[in-house]
Design a protein around this motif. Structure first.
Motif, short mmCIF file in Angstrom:
data_model
loop_
_atom_site.label_atom_id
_atom_site.label_comp_id
_atom_site.label_asym_id
_atom_site.label_seq_id
_atom_site.Cartn_x
_atom_site.Cartn_y
_atom_site.Cartn_z
N ASP A 120 0.83 -1.21 0.00
CA ASP A 120 0.00 0.00 0.00
C ASP A 120 0.86 1.25 0.00
N ARG A 121 1.89 1.23 0.81
CA ARG A 121 2.76 2.40 0.90
C ARG A 121 3.45 2.69 -0.44
N LEU A 122 3.86 1.64 -1.13
CA LEU A 122 4.51 1.82 -2.43
C LEU A 122 3.52 2.26 -3.50
N VAL A 123 2.36 1.61 -3.55
CA VAL A 123 1.38 1.92 -4.59
C VAL A 123 0.77 3.30 -4.41
N TRP A 124 0.43 3.65 -3.18
CA TRP A 124 -0.28 4.90 -2.93
C TRP A 124 0.66 6.06 -2.62
N GLY A 125 1.97 5.83 -2.69
CA GLY A 125 2.92 6.93 -2.56
C GLY A 125 3.11 7.44 -1.15
N GLY A 126 3.12 6.57 -0.18
CA GLY A 126 3.37 6.98 1.20
C GLY A 126 2.26 6.53 2.13
N LEU A 150 -8.86 2.01 0.52
CA LEU A 150 -9.31 1.49 -0.76
C LEU A 150 -8.83 0.05 -0.97
N THR A 151 -7.59 -0.23 -0.59
CA THR A 151 -7.08 -1.61 -0.69
C THR A 151 -7.91 -2.54 0.18
#
Length: 157
Positions: free
Chosen positions: A93-99, A107-108
């Motif tokens: 999540d941190r990588l995909v959503w930029g932080g 959303l995930t």
């Protein structure tokens, strides 16, 4: 006399158009119920410990730190919980959503919650239940108030 369907390899029996319509309606209803969750912030009850202060999902050194963080998920420490799948999801999540943006995490969780409910419908029908019974089981799982944490709280992955 009712004929019992034999179970075969996955994908052998098809739900057809009624099953597809039911799945789309279930997913749309769940999205409508949990639509406001993407605006929620992290919950101070357990999201702060599981996500915000979790050293396993910290990425040091930009893109070069991603492999190190991914390998760190599987390092066992006696002082911390050992939950590599949960922490891996948070790292993703941190990588995909930029932080550490709560909307992406919510959303995930919503996508995973809907996928779990639709898999329950599929499992019920594969085990011999009617489509109506499977949809009922899936809708109870997806929409019952006792399961709201799966769609509304980040740390309840």
């Amino acid at each position: 006399m009712r004929r019992v369907r034999e179970l075969g390899p996955p994908g052998k029996e098809r739900l057809g158009t009624p099953g597809l319509i039911a799945a789309v309606l279930l997913a749309a209803t769940t999205l409508a119920v949990y639509w406001g969750a993407w605006r929620f912030d992290f919950v101070n009850f357990d999201d702060d410990i599981a996500v915000l202060q979790n050293p396993r999902i910290a990425i040091d050194g930009g893109a070069a730190g991603v492999p190190r963080a991914a390998l760190g998920l599987f390092r066992f420490e006696r002082t911390r919980e050992y939950l590599p799948v949960r922490d891996g999801s948070y790292l993703f999540d941190r990588l995909v959503w930029g932080g550490l943006h709560p909307a992406g995490f919510h959303l995930t969780n919503l996508i995973l919650h809907i996928a779990s409910g639709l898999l329950l419908v599929r499992l019920a029908t594969a085990l011999g239940a009617s489509l109506a019974a499977g949809v009922f089981a899936g809708s109870v799982f997806l929409l019952h108030p006792l399961h709201q944490r799966g769609g509304a709280v980040v740390a309840d992955l």
